[in-house]
Enzyme design. Structure first.
Site, PDB file in Angstrom:
ATOM      1  CG  ASN A  95      -1.764   1.186   1.372  1.00 15.35           C
ATOM      2  OD1 ASN A  95      -1.856   2.000   0.441  1.00 15.35           O
ATOM      3  ND2 ASN A  95      -2.415   1.340   2.524  1.00 15.35           N
ATOM      4  CE  LYS A  97      -0.002   3.333   4.770  1.00 15.99           C
ATOM      5  NZ  LYS A  97      -0.170   3.483   6.187  1.00 15.99           N
ATOM      6  CG  HIS A 179      -5.941   1.527   5.028  1.00 12.31           C
ATOM      7  ND1 HIS A 179      -5.553   2.468   5.953  1.00 12.31           N
ATOM      8  CD2 HIS A 179      -4.874   0.712   4.828  1.00 12.31           C
ATOM      9  CE1 HIS A 179      -4.295   2.223   6.302  1.00 12.31           C
ATOM     10  NE2 HIS A 179      -3.854   1.168   5.629  1.00 12.31           N
ATOM     11  CD  GLU A 181      -3.248   5.250   6.750  1.00 12.11           C
ATOM     12  OE1 GLU A 181      -3.246   5.329   5.508  1.00 12.11           O
ATOM     13  OE2 GLU A 181      -2.278   4.793   7.393  1.00 12.11           O
ATOM     14  CD  GLU A 251      -3.549  -2.996   7.065  1.00 13.84           C
ATOM     15  OE1 GLU A 251      -2.389  -3.106   6.701  1.00 13.84           O
ATOM     16  OE2 GLU A 251      -4.288  -2.052   6.732  1.00 13.84           O
ATOM     17  N   GLY A 257       2.051   1.986  10.620  1.00 15.28           N
ATOM     18  CA  GLY A 257       2.929   3.144  10.478  1.00 15.28           C
ATOM     19  C   GLY A 257       3.598   3.585  11.768  1.00 15.28           C
ATOM     20  CB  SER A 297       5.087  -1.917  11.917  1.00 18.45           C
ATOM     21  OG  SER A 297       4.579  -0.610  12.161  1.00 18.45           O
TER      22      SER A 297
HETATM   23  C1  PEP Z   1      -0.907  -0.075   5.908  1.00 15.33           C
HETATM   24  O1  PEP Z   1      -1.009   1.102   5.687  1.00 15.33           O
HETATM   25  O2  PEP Z   1      -1.737  -0.853   5.457  1.00 15.33           O
HETATM   26  C2  PEP Z   1       0.224  -0.543   6.712  1.00 15.33           C
HETATM   27  C3  PEP Z   1       0.202  -1.754   7.155  1.00 15.33           C
HETATM   28  O3  PEP Z   1       1.239   0.376   6.944  1.00 15.33           O
HETATM   29  P1  PEP Z   1       2.658   0.075   7.646  1.00 15.33           P
HETATM   30  O4  PEP Z   1       3.197  -1.192   7.047  1.00 15.33           O
HETATM   31  O5  PEP Z   1       3.497   1.246   7.330  1.00 15.33           O
HETATM   32  O6  PEP Z   1       2.401  -0.095   9.098  1.00 15.33           O
END
Ligand code: PEP
Length: 338
Positions: A95, A97, A179, A181, A251, A257, A297
């Site tokens: 992703n 983003k 997601h 976000e 997630e 993040g 992460s």
């Molecule tokens: C994501 O945005 O789906 C995600 C898992 O981000 P990160 O790997 O940076 O934590």
């Protein structure tokens, strides 16, 4: 690879939902209370929907299931965690983003193309919408492309949005929906994500559907309830066949993040819980086949250990997916998948 005998195959069925360890057994048997807000009228709301095409070809499902049964018989699964076992092909998503420039995107595509991805993993990259056409023309197989979002219904007067029909029109096979976000920053509710999922599927776009709890929800002991409520809103909108075209991405919001990855056992616990819930609320077949990615992460250093967990069928990667070399390494952690 040695194939299982028919006796071992019978064992697979018998042991499909093994639960080891009384503490977790108690947890899994807790009565879950769900938000019962009905979304049964999804199909009416999305009256213009068409039937989605069926994706085939998980040739290795049987082999993985057999491998799991043999492993259990060998006692390799002796742990205190709930184990349900997914059987789908390992799948990793990147992703990207809202990151990148023409220059950085071109470099990332070149780096990804120069990496060697093993055959046992499916890979999906989700660039920002404005670069999607560019990335699609640059990335070679096996990379597939996903959008990071699409609208809940047919296009029209929805400024700034992109419809599932448009994605279909430009041959984008996947979309990430729900997601965290978008849930937290754009106010997308469980029900809205369910409707979006249905509309995308009916338009012929496959869905990576994200679920996950916040830190406060985890600390309040609500992790599974939150995930199940998010899932229920999707289950209420889709039919059994739709599940062939859905990947669930678990997630935890506190791990996205932040550099704070869930431990392999924490992730496995939720993945097994989700699969068990799918078994009880959709079907045993869907529960064993649906692929559940872990996201939060994931990086080149922690992917191999996470991949060993039996209910982790892949990853959804944010930050580390912007580094071609690291992302290829994460994709190839499929080799550690059991
Ligand atoms: C994501 O945005 O789906 C995600 C898992 O981000 P990160 O790997 O940076 O934590």
């Amino acid at each position: 690879m040695k194939l299982a005998t028919s006796k071992q195959k019978e064992e697979i069925t018998k042991q499909k939902w093994i639960i080891i360890g009384s503490a977790h057994k108690t947890m899994m048997m807790m009565t879950m209370s769900f938000n019962t807000t009905t979304t049964a009228s999804c199909s009416q709301q999305l009256a213009s929907s068409q039937k989605t095409s069926v994706r085939g070809g998980r040739a290795n499902n049987k082999l993985r299931a057999q491998k799991h049964a043999i492993a259990r018989q060998n006692g390799r699964r002796a742990s205190s965690l709930v184990v349900c076992d997914g059987t789908g092909k390992f799948v990793v998503g990147g992703n990207w983003k809202c990151n990148g420039t023409i220059d950085s995107i071109d470099k990332l595509c070149a780096s990804l193309n120069s990496g060697k991805i093993t055959a046992d993993v499916e890979v999906i990259c989700a660039p920002p919408m404005v670069y999607i056409d560019r990335v699609q023309s640059k990335l070679k197989a096996p990379y597939q492309i996903a959008a990071q979002n699409c609208w809940v219904s047919k296009g029209g007067a929805f400024t700034g949005e992109v419809s599932a029909e448009m994605l279909k029109d430009v041959n984008i096979p996947w979309v990430i929906l729900g997601h965290s976000e978008r849930r937290s920053l754009c106010g997308e509710t469980n029900e809205f994500v369910g409707l979006k999922t249905k509309y995308a599927l009916d338009t012929g776009v496959k869905v990576v559907a994200c679920i996950g709890e916040s830190l406060a929800q985890r600390e309040a002991g609500d992790t599974l309830n939150v995930c199940f409520a998010q899932l229920k809103a999707i289950v209420d909108c889709v039919t059994g066949k739709d599940w062939e075209n859905i990947i669930i991405a678990y997630e935890p919001v506190w791990a996205i993040g932040t550099g704070k990855v869930a431990t392999p056992d924490q992730a496995q616990e939720v993945h097994a819980g989700v699969r068990k819930w799918m078994n009880e609320n959709v079907s045993a077949d869907v529960a064993s086949k649906v692929r559940i990615q872990y996201g939060g992460s994931v990086n080149a250093g922690n992917c191999d250990e996470l991949a060993t967990k039996p209910d982790i069928d892949g990853f959804l990667v944010g930050g580390a997916s912007l580094d071609g070399e690291a992302f290829v390494k994460i994709c190839n952690s499929a080799a550690h998948s059991k």
